[in-house]
Design a protein around this motif. Structure first.
Motif, PDB file in Angstrom:
ATOM      1  N   PRO A 220       0.831  -1.212   0.000  1.00 16.45           N
ATOM      2  CA  PRO A 220       0.000   0.000   0.000  1.00 16.45           C
ATOM      3  C   PRO A 220       0.865   1.262   0.000  1.00 16.45           C
ATOM      4  O   PRO A 220       1.891   1.320   0.672  1.00 16.45           O
ATOM      5  N   GLU A 221       0.432   2.235  -0.769  1.00 15.46           N
ATOM      6  CA  GLU A 221       1.164   3.488  -0.966  1.00 15.46           C
ATOM      7  C   GLU A 221       1.678   4.090   0.354  1.00 15.46           C
ATOM      8  O   GLU A 221       2.828   4.506   0.465  1.00 15.46           O
ATOM      9  N   GLU A 222       0.797   4.096   1.381  1.00 16.87           N
ATOM     10  CA  GLU A 222       1.150   4.800   2.621  1.00 16.87           C
ATOM     11  C   GLU A 222       2.219   4.081   3.436  1.00 16.87           C
ATOM     12  O   GLU A 222       2.795   4.669   4.352  1.00 16.87           O
ATOM     13  N   VAL A 223       2.520   2.824   3.123  1.00 22.89           N
ATOM     14  CA  VAL A 223       3.591   2.152   3.868  1.00 22.89           C
ATOM     15  C   VAL A 223       4.822   1.874   2.998  1.00 22.89           C
ATOM     16  O   VAL A 223       5.818   1.340   3.474  1.00 22.89           O
ATOM     17  N   SER A 330       5.812  -1.990   9.717  1.00 23.79           N
ATOM     18  CA  SER A 330       5.633  -0.995   8.651  1.00 23.79           C
ATOM     19  C   SER A 330       4.349  -0.192   8.754  1.00 23.79           C
ATOM     20  O   SER A 330       4.181   0.785   8.045  1.00 23.79           O
ATOM     21  N   GLY A 331       3.407  -0.646   9.559  1.00 24.45           N
ATOM     22  CA  GLY A 331       2.073  -0.028   9.536  1.00 24.45           C
ATOM     23  C   GLY A 331       1.076  -0.971   8.880  1.00 24.45           C
ATOM     24  O   GLY A 331      -0.122  -0.891   9.146  1.00 24.45           O
ATOM     25  N   ARG A 378       5.504   8.116   8.089  1.00 17.85           N
ATOM     26  CA  ARG A 378       4.118   7.887   7.682  1.00 17.85           C
ATOM     27  C   ARG A 378       3.329   9.186   7.687  1.00 17.85           C
ATOM     28  O   ARG A 378       3.543  10.023   8.568  1.00 17.85           O
ATOM     29  N   PRO A 379       2.453   9.377   6.716  1.00 19.52           N
ATOM     30  CA  PRO A 379       1.653  10.601   6.702  1.00 19.52           C
ATOM     31  C   PRO A 379       0.865  10.728   8.003  1.00 19.52           C
ATOM     32  O   PRO A 379       0.440   9.726   8.569  1.00 19.52           O
ATOM     33  N   VAL A 382      -2.083   8.375   9.624  1.00 19.22           N
ATOM     34  CA  VAL A 382      -1.989   6.947   9.278  1.00 19.22           C
ATOM     35  C   VAL A 382      -1.221   6.262  10.375  1.00 19.22           C
ATOM     36  O   VAL A 382      -0.086   6.649  10.648  1.00 19.22           O
TER      37      VAL A 382
END
Ligand code: GLY
Length: 383
Positions: A220-223, A330-331, A378-379, A382
């Protein structure tokens, strides 16, 4: 399409992926590594300086703590690898001399020395004459330097070979193919699909693909880790017996703003590095890169032009936004990072193995690595 299952799948078989796999296997986990060429990657090019003190930079005091923790592990780490595999990794405690060639370099080195002392590091200021007494091949123009006996070296190619052997002996399974896509089921990483179509199921996945870590499909983009390639070109020379000992320790300097270092190995190899270029995925060895390295190294040690040139090569450092690695969860549940080691991959190998084994067995980052959580990139919002 084949399917196999392990507790941990490590994506990337460079030294960081290998040490993670080895240490995890030692903790009783069933581990697989996906890489077309285990033991390859940036370590094939790296000179192997363990330069926590001479590569200290302003604003990187947190990273210094991790670097020192890893440097302190090296003697036992090298001995344990030798015990496990019978292979010597070329760990050498001969020290480092950072020198200045002009007044600007000397001012820069004086500031570095002050920073080192403020950080409690062992580093001794030498006059030009004292530098040359230590290393008679240095140019007569050397204006002063820092003697750091605690900055050692290892041979990264031998290190990579020993880690492959240690993994094999610990039962790590190698899949000699590139991981194409992370498998994610109901919001959890469950393995990866390789480029040959094989599906590797795993309870946990570690993304340790060096500069390629941001390119794994399905993440996923965010991680996705913010890792970029930073090209380094390196030249290898050899020191014929008649010239030995040419240099007794690693010698480095900043010349015209670029870092140049000469790392002499016990087997007579002399590694000269390295350029630092933001060129995307390009790994071409260029005439300009080799010219600059040899020109700068020649200013430091004029006698190098007599030596046989044995190899030129280029590799990609995995750069991160703060020059420090991303370690741990990683989230995305089930997915961990061990990447972004930038200029310190070889130095940080022992501590990374220990940290990742802790993460994989406890789910927690140990204290020494807390600051290197991928969550720092991370943004906001999130988790
Ligand atoms: N640590 C040396 C380099 O990245 O060039």
């Amino acid at each position: 399409m084949s399917r196999s299952t392990s507790d941990v799948l490590v994506v990337g078989g460079g030294i960081i992926g290998l040490v993670t796999a080895w240490r995890a296997a030692q903790r009783g986990l069933r581990v697989a590594v996906a890489d077309p060429e285990p033991g390859g990657g940036a370590a094939r090019v790296a000179a192997g300086m363990l330069a926590a003190v001479t590569e200290l930079h302003y604003g990187e005091e947190t990273l210094l703590g991790l670097n020192l923790a890893s440097a302190a592990r090296y003697p036992d780490f090298a001995a344990e690898l030798r015990e496990a595999t019978g292979l010597d990794v070329g760990f050498r405690t001969s020290g480092t001399l950072a020198v200045a060639l002009d007044a600007d370099d000397r001012a820069h080195l004086r500031e570095l020395h002050a920073l080192q002392l403020r950080c409690g590091l062992a580093s001794e200021w030498l006059t030009g004459r004292e530098c040359r007494r230590l290393e008679p091949m240095l140019a007569p123009g050397v204006r002063g330097g820092l003697r750091v006996d605690g900055d050692h070296q290892v041979d990264p190619r031998r290190l990579a070979a020993a880690l492959v052997a240690a993994c094999e002996r610990s039962g790590v399974v190698f899949h000699r193919a590139r991981a194409d896509r992370l498998a994610v089921v109901r919001g959890r990483a469950t393995g990866a699909v390789l480029e040959d179509g094989a599906e590797i199921a795993a309870g946990q996945v570690v993304l340790a693909a060096g500069s390629l870590s941001g390119r794994l499909g399905g993440v996923p983009e965010e991680v996705l880790p913010p890792v970029r390639p930073v090209k380094g070109q390196v030249v290898r020379l050899s020191v014929p017996g008649a010239y030995a000992p040419f240099l007794s320790r690693s010698v480095r300097a900043v010349v015209r703003g670029g870092h140049v270092y000469l790392v002499p190995r016990e087997n007579g190899e002399l590694v000269v590095g390295a350029t630092s270029e933001e060129m995307g995925w390009d790994t071409t060895v260029t005439a300009g890169g080799v010219y600059e390295l040899l020109r700068d190294a020649h200013e430091l040690v004029p006698g190098i032009t007599e030596l046989p040139l044995t190899e030129t090569c280029a590799g990609l450092r995995p750069g991160s936004p703060d020059n420090a690695p991303l370690l741990g969860p990683s989230g995305l549940p089930g997915l961990h990072m061990a990447t972004g080691h930038y200029r310190n991959g070889v130095l940080l190998t022992p501590v990374t193995g220990d940290v990742m084994a802790d993460v994989l067995t406890t789910g927690e980052l140990p204290e020494v690595a807390r600051a290197f959580t991928p969550a720092r990139f991370r943004p906001v919002g999130v988790s």
